[in-house]
Design a protein around this motif. Structure first.
Motif, mmCIF file in Angstrom:
data_model
loop_
_atom_site.group_PDB
_atom_site.id
_atom_site.type_symbol
_atom_site.label_atom_id
_atom_site.label_comp_id
_atom_site.label_asym_id
_atom_site.label_seq_id
_atom_site.Cartn_x
_atom_site.Cartn_y
_atom_site.Cartn_z
ATOM 1 N N ALA A 168 41.784 31.707 14.454
ATOM 2 C CA ALA A 168 41.146 30.998 15.197
ATOM 3 C C ALA A 168 41.644 30.893 16.245
ATOM 4 C CB ALA A 168 40.215 29.884 14.674
ATOM 5 N N ALA A 169 42.628 30.069 16.581
ATOM 6 C CA ALA A 169 43.069 29.503 17.482
ATOM 7 C C ALA A 169 43.866 30.693 18.404
ATOM 8 C CB ALA A 169 44.525 29.131 17.662
ATOM 9 N N THR A 170 44.274 32.185 17.555
ATOM 10 C CA THR A 170 44.360 33.189 18.333
ATOM 11 C C THR A 170 42.830 33.926 19.350
ATOM 12 O OG1 THR A 170 46.215 33.934 17.436
ATOM 13 C CG2 THR A 170 45.214 35.542 18.717
ATOM 14 N N SER A 171 42.150 33.950 18.648
ATOM 15 C CA SER A 171 40.754 33.902 19.968
ATOM 16 C C SER A 171 40.366 33.230 20.576
ATOM 17 C CB SER A 171 39.770 34.254 18.985
ATOM 18 O OG SER A 171 40.529 35.543 17.292
ATOM 19 N N SER A 172 40.855 32.233 20.804
ATOM 20 C CA SER A 172 40.459 30.963 21.282
ATOM 21 C C SER A 172 40.922 31.628 22.748
ATOM 22 C CB SER A 172 40.691 29.832 21.586
ATOM 23 O OG SER A 172 41.428 29.110 21.258
ATOM 24 N N PHE A 173 42.292 31.877 22.826
ATOM 25 C CA PHE A 173 42.634 31.809 24.280
ATOM 26 C C PHE A 173 42.944 33.245 24.965
ATOM 27 C CE2 PHE A 173 46.475 33.493 21.717
ATOM 28 C CZ PHE A 173 47.070 35.391 22.559
ATOM 29 N N GLU A 174 42.282 34.160 23.604
ATOM 30 C CA GLU A 174 41.663 35.447 24.486
ATOM 31 C C GLU A 174 41.098 35.044 25.074
ATOM 32 O OE1 GLU A 174 40.954 39.157 21.741
ATOM 33 O OE2 GLU A 174 41.121 37.688 19.930
ATOM 34 N N SER A 175 39.985 34.945 25.038
ATOM 35 C CA SER A 175 39.012 34.107 25.877
ATOM 36 C C SER A 175 40.006 33.196 27.678
ATOM 37 C CB SER A 175 38.175 32.873 25.347
ATOM 38 O OG SER A 175 37.003 32.183 26.734
ATOM 39 N N LEU A 176 40.742 31.871 27.207
ATOM 40 C CA LEU A 176 41.285 31.871 28.155
ATOM 41 C C LEU A 176 41.769 33.009 29.490
ATOM 42 C CD1 LEU A 176 42.670 29.470 29.457
ATOM 43 C CD2 LEU A 176 44.548 29.577 27.783
ATOM 44 N N ILE A 177 42.624 34.235 28.243
ATOM 45 C CA ILE A 177 43.136 35.084 28.947
ATOM 46 C C ILE A 177 42.471 35.340 30.450
ATOM 47 C CG2 ILE A 177 44.442 37.390 29.077
ATOM 48 C CD1 ILE A 177 46.160 34.676 28.780
ATOM 49 N N SER A 178 41.194 35.979 29.346
ATOM 50 C CA SER A 178 40.000 36.622 30.705
ATOM 51 C C SER A 178 39.500 35.910 31.638
ATOM 52 C CB SER A 178 38.730 36.653 29.748
ATOM 53 O OG SER A 178 37.989 37.418 30.475
ATOM 54 N N LYS A 179 39.216 34.427 31.530
ATOM 55 C CA LYS A 179 39.236 33.605 32.655
ATOM 56 C C LYS A 179 40.001 32.726 33.399
ATOM 57 C CE LYS A 179 35.132 32.018 30.960
ATOM 58 N NZ LYS A 179 35.125 30.748 30.207
ATOM 59 N N ILE A 180 41.088 33.352 33.474
ATOM 60 C CA ILE A 180 42.174 33.656 34.168
ATOM 61 C C ILE A 180 42.801 34.628 35.066
ATOM 62 C CG2 ILE A 180 45.003 33.699 34.718
ATOM 63 C CD1 ILE A 180 45.422 31.862 31.724
ATOM 64 N N GLY A 181 41.639 35.625 34.142
ATOM 65 C CA GLY A 181 42.345 37.099 35.250
ATOM 66 C C GLY A 181 40.435 36.937 36.361
ATOM 67 N N GLN A 182 39.781 37.051 35.889
ATOM 68 C CA GLN A 182 38.210 35.843 36.008
ATOM 69 C C GLN A 182 38.904 35.248 36.877
ATOM 70 O OE1 GLN A 182 34.965 35.279 34.472
ATOM 71 N NE2 GLN A 182 34.254 34.618 36.260
ATOM 72 N N ALA A 183 39.097 34.655 37.166
ATOM 73 C CA ALA A 183 39.030 33.534 39.212
ATOM 74 C C ALA A 183 40.038 33.694 39.683
ATOM 75 C CB ALA A 183 39.828 31.945 38.044
#
Length: 386
Positions: A292-307
């Motif tokens: 579940a923690a692995t899934s949570s940082f997938e979202s973080l990686i996407s947001k870093i790219g977007q920002a």
């Protein structure tokens, strides 16, 4: 035409000059700056602390002043170009407080070590200069009790000042060890994100704190769910910046790499957690938490790219790296290609896609049009977080 001269003549000092990690409350203050008449009352200041080189000793002389041996000179510090080897975070720099009119940073604690402080002064026309001083000298504590950690965090939390809270979380995290202390630190981190002024500098500082927590003593008591909370704190900081819309110019190279570094730190600690879990036969529910923690940082990686991409011009590209000295970590390639009249994609560095590349996904809506595409690729070198 007369060019504007930067502020000059300033000094900075720490009070007290020495103390104990976490327990001693320090203050940094600057004074003596002068500038042109129309600017002198509008100077703003940013404060930083850096570790002294291990080859430099810091001692107290007979007058109570700190002296370095051998004599220390301020190194060249690059403040904007994150690719430079002299970029301030690569020199171990830590932002005590970003630009503000107050010439003082009150009530902060520090981790153990010998440091030097740098203050930057900037006038309304952008003229910038700096001053520095050796110190403070901070003695290490063996262990902290839960009561001492609570006491160290209570003042900054009461101030509702994100910088003060994050400074304390960073210094306490190096010495904390118990599960209860980890929970207090995570709660303080989440509070800081809630009260911060969103933007590039705030995200960079939150990301740096998460790296300190995950890599420091606190990591010994951080389980997968704790790592997910740390990852979420960075993501929420980015979300707050994105919510500014056009007022947010995108994450800088330094902030983007700090955020990517926080994700890499979470992955590294998560991998160690899973390794310990599988080898020691800990319950399968812990492995599920790790997934579940692995899934949570997938979202973080996407947001870093977007920002980060929000600051790219059409046709431009950028690379972020959080690869460590062992060659392990993520590299993120970002591009914002142009879509020409024929529907083909092109960037300044040669990335191209032929016309018709999006035929399977394009909406059947003749009124819709798109002139810009955002492309993000993240490669994990020497590791597999999934």
């Amino acid at each position: 035409f007369l060019a504007d001269a930067p502020p000059v003549g300033g000094l900075v000092q720490a009070d007290p000059a020495n103390g104990e990690a976490v327990k001693t409350i320090f203050t940094a203050a600057t004074s003596g700056w002068s500038d042109s008449d129309e600017d002198k009352n509008d100077i703003v200041f940013a404060f930083y602390r850096f570790p002294l080189p291990s080859s430099t000793e810091l001692t107290v002389d007979g007058s109570g002043n700190l002296v370095t041996d051998p004599e220390f000179s301020l190194p060249e510090i690059e403040w904007t170009n994150a690719k430079s080897d002299q970029y301030w975070t690569k020199l171990g720099g830590w932002s005590l407080r970003d630009w503000h009119a107050s010439p003082e940073v009150p009530s902060f604690t520090m981790s153990a070590g010998n440091f030097f402080l740098v203050v930057r002064a900037r006038d309304p026309l952008g003229g910038t200069s700096s001053a520095w001083t050796a110190g403070p000298m901070v003695a290490k504590l063996a262990n902290l009790s839960d009561a001492e950690v609570l006491n160290a965090l209570s003042g900054p939390l009461a101030s509702n000042d994100a910088d003060q809270i994050l400074n304390s979380v960073s210094s306490v995290g190096e010495s904390s060890s118990s599960e209860a202390q980890t929970q207090m630190l995570l709660q303080a981190l989440e509070t800081a994100v809630d009260v911060q002024d969103p933007g590039d500098e705030s995200t960079q500082k939150v990301s740096s704190v998460v790296q300190d927590l995950v890599k420091g003593n606190a990591s010994a008591s951080m389980g997968p769910s704790d790592l997910a909370r740390a990852s979420l704190a960075v993501e929420q900081s980015i979300d707050a910046a994105l919510a500014l819309g056009d007022d947010f110019a995108g994450l800088s190279q330094g902030a983007g790499e700090a955020a990517l570094g926080s994700a890499a730190a979470v992955v590294g600690s998560l991998g160690a957690t899973v390794g310990a879990t599988t080898s020691s036969g800990v319950a399968e529910t812990d492995i599920a938490d790790a997934a579940a923690a692995t899934s949570s940082f997938e979202s973080l990686i996407s947001k870093i790219g977007q920002a980060t991409a929000q600051g790219l011009e059409d046709g431009a590209s950028q690379e972020l790296s959080a690869v460590n000295e062992q060659g392990v970590g993520p590299v993120m390639a970002l591009a914002k290609p142009r879509i020409n009249a024929t529907g083909a994609v092109e960037t300044e560095d040669g990335l191209s896609l032929p016309s018709g590349w999006d035929s399977a996904r394009r909406l059947d809506d003749s009124s819709s049009s798109c002139s810009t595409l955002f492309v993000q690729q993240t490669e994990w070198l020497g590791s597999n977080p999934f």
